[in-house]
Design a protein around this motif. Structure first.
Motif, PDB file in Angstrom:
ATOM      1  N   ALA A   5     -28.172  -2.183 -34.334  1.00 39.81           N
ATOM      2  CA  ALA A   5     -26.787  -1.396 -34.909  1.00 39.81           C
ATOM      3  C   ALA A   5     -25.644  -2.453 -34.068  1.00 39.81           C
ATOM      4  N   PRO A   6     -24.349  -2.598 -34.450  1.00 40.84           N
ATOM      5  CA  PRO A   6     -23.606  -3.169 -33.847  1.00 40.84           C
ATOM      6  C   PRO A   6     -22.796  -2.687 -33.162  1.00 40.84           C
ATOM      7  N   ALA A   7     -22.450  -3.296 -31.271  1.00 35.77           N
ATOM      8  CA  ALA A   7     -21.964  -2.434 -30.555  1.00 35.77           C
ATOM      9  C   ALA A   7     -21.032  -1.698 -31.159  1.00 35.77           C
ATOM     10  N   THR A   8     -20.292  -0.873 -30.123  1.00 36.95           N
ATOM     11  CA  THR A   8     -19.594   0.110 -30.940  1.00 36.95           C
ATOM     12  C   THR A   8     -19.109   0.310 -29.167  1.00 36.95           C
ATOM     13  N   LEU A   9     -16.798   0.828 -29.061  1.00 35.57           N
ATOM     14  CA  LEU A   9     -16.691   1.018 -27.830  1.00 35.57           C
ATOM     15  C   LEU A   9     -15.939   2.932 -28.347  1.00 35.57           C
ATOM     16  N   THR A  10     -16.228   3.354 -27.467  1.00 34.75           N
ATOM     17  CA  THR A  10     -15.911   4.289 -27.394  1.00 34.75           C
ATOM     18  C   THR A  10     -14.869   5.142 -26.793  1.00 34.75           C
ATOM     19  N   PHE A  11     -13.621   5.469 -27.286  1.00 32.77           N
ATOM     20  CA  PHE A  11     -12.804   5.730 -26.382  1.00 32.77           C
ATOM     21  C   PHE A  11     -12.480   6.803 -25.909  1.00 32.77           C
ATOM     22  N   LEU A  12     -12.546   7.313 -24.060  1.00 34.82           N
ATOM     23  CA  LEU A  12     -13.247   8.704 -23.866  1.00 34.82           C
ATOM     24  C   LEU A  12     -12.193   8.902 -22.943  1.00 34.82           C
TER      25      LEU A  12
END
Length: 470
Positions: free
Chosen positions: A2-9
């Motif tokens: 799966a591609p790398a993801t960034l989540t803004f928390l």
């Protein structure tokens, strides 16, 4: 894979609560674990269940030791985080002070609210305790600037000096497929105490702060003249000056400025009280030979940390005695936004009297008592009561150690290579929007103002096209 993801928390739509979750292969890395401050809507999120099970986070990577970047850590540990916390030596030293103080204040505030019955919660509990902090400190792993650190699963981190507070850094997280650069909080081009920031290696994706994305810091002909004039007027009428100051970095800068003004005859020599245990502990870190290479080479630390008219008030009894002070004096106390700490007791005593002055020396987030004072509030709620504001309120914007809009643009413009996409965080909506427009107009880059909970793919388009063809 799966591609790398960034989540803004966190720090999306607001200045505080920085938390950015990277999911790379089988590894989850949280960059910063900040506490929300300011408006009730955001503060309540400190108590909400974390969007990801803390036990599933492998690492926390810190940019620096301010509460809005590290203050949530003990809650993560309390709720199951068991991984490593990576930070520079300066950040680790200051974070211990910040977190211990935060837990102490939370426990005392909970006791006070229970005793006086002004909280709707029954029972009143702290977000975390000093015992939670003690467990958190065992997770810290110190790193050096400009050194690659392997976290595992092919994930590498590198810290570059940011020049904001001691230990502060921008952090580049990379794998063989992608790289993401987190600015952290960037310092001004000329910090009065610290060495200047360095420029980190560029990356395809950049997460940049925007605290002052819509404004420039003033550069008056005579530095801090509003500050000096306020002190002179207050002393002349027999009043006292209260300076709410961030315990980490701001207290040092304020003392340096006062010392220079005294030597130059710009303000009279009056008693100065530093009434913040956290600030006093932070001063000891700045004095330590272990961190001397963080400071400007032309700086004589003892010249301003050893002023003859400064009294330290580390214990509660000496702090309470300041309420009975007679005659002119300067009191420096935290917190800098008047969200908690001993400064609240000083505000309660000093605000009702027109002879006194409160000088705000840093950014005041929306929803904080400091912002209310800055915006002209006629009363302030403290410890369940409303206190009239009759003291003079002065704002000195020159003390800020946050990069202004031009500083941010200079930092971005020096990145090599330029990013594919820039994500704008850690700013109020107007500030973030202004920086977004400036990036487009002056650099021609693709950028986006991050939204809370948003998930984005952080792999270069060329990499993704190659994978698609495969």
């Amino acid at each position: 894979m799966a591609p790398a993801t960034l989540t803004f928390l966190g720090a999306a739509g607001t200045v505080t609560g920085s938390k950015f979750l990277l999911t790379i292969g089988g590894r989850r890395v949280l960059v910063d674990a900040g506490m929300y401050q300011g408006e009730k809507h955001w503060r309540s999120m400190n108590w909400a269940p974390f969007p990801v099970d803390p036990a599933d986070i492998d690492d926390v990577v810190l940019t620096h030791a301010h509460m809005d970047h590290c203050g949530y850590l003990p809650r993560l540990v309390k709720d199951g985080f068991a991984g490593d916390v990576w930070a520079t030596e300066g950040t680790a030293a200051l974070a211990e002070i910040v977190l211990r103080d935060a837990a102490y204040l939370q426990e005392r505030d909970a006791e006070h609210a229970t005793l006086h019955g002004y909280s709707k919660h029954k029972p009143v509990l702290p977000l975390y305790t000093e015992q939670d902090v003690q467990r958190t400190l065992t997770h810290f792993r110190a790193v050096a600037y400009d050194t690659d650190v392997e976290l595992g699963n092919g994930v590498t981190c590198r810290w570059t000096r940011a020049g904001h507070i001691l230990g502060s850094a921008s952090v580049r997280v990379s794998t063989d497929r992608t790289a993401i650069l987190f600015s952290g909080d960037i310092g001004r081009h000329d910090h009065p105490v610290l060495r200047p920031r360095d420029i980190p290696p560029g990356a395809p994706f950049v997460v940049v702060e925007s605290t002052y994305g819509d404004r420039e810091h003033p550069e008056p002909e005579r530095a801090h003249e509003d500050f000096a004039a306020a002190i002179r007027r207050t002393v002349a009428r027999g009043g006292q000056v209260l300076i709410p100051a961030f315990a980490v970095d701001r207290t040092e800068v304020v003392l340096k400025t006062i010392g220079e003004m005294q030597r130059d005859g710009r303000i009279p020599m009056v008693p100065i009280y530093v009434n913040s245990p956290m600030a006093l502990n932070a001063l000891r870190v700045y004095r330590s030979p272990a961190h001397r290479d963080e400071l400007r080479p032309d700086l004589d630390v003892e010249e301003f940390l050893g002023l003859p008219n400064v009294t330290e008030t580390p214990d509660a009894d000496s702090s309470r005695e300041l309420n009975d002070l007679e005659g002119p004096a300067i009191i420096i106390s935290s917190s800098g936004m008047a969200t908690g700490g001993r400064v609240l007791h000083h505000l309660e005593e000093m605000l009702p009297h027109p002879r006194n002055t409160v000088i705000l020396t840093g950014y005041q987030a929306t929803g904080t008592r400091g912002r209310s004072l800055e915006e002209g509030a006629r009363e302030l709620k403290l410890h369940g009561r409303y206190i009239p504001v009759r003291a003079t309120i002065v704002r000195d914007a020159e003390f800020s150690v946050h990069a202004d809009s031009s500083d941010l643009m200079d930092w971005l413009g020096e990145l090599d290579p330029a990013p594919e996409t820039t994500f704008i965080v850690h700013g109020e909506p107007d500030a973030a929007a202004a920086l977004h427009e400036r990036i487009a107009d002056e650099l021609g880059w693709t950028s986006a103002v991050a939204r809370y909970g948003e998930v984005v793919v952080v792999e270069p388009r060329t990499t993704r096209r190659h994978k698609d063809r495969a």
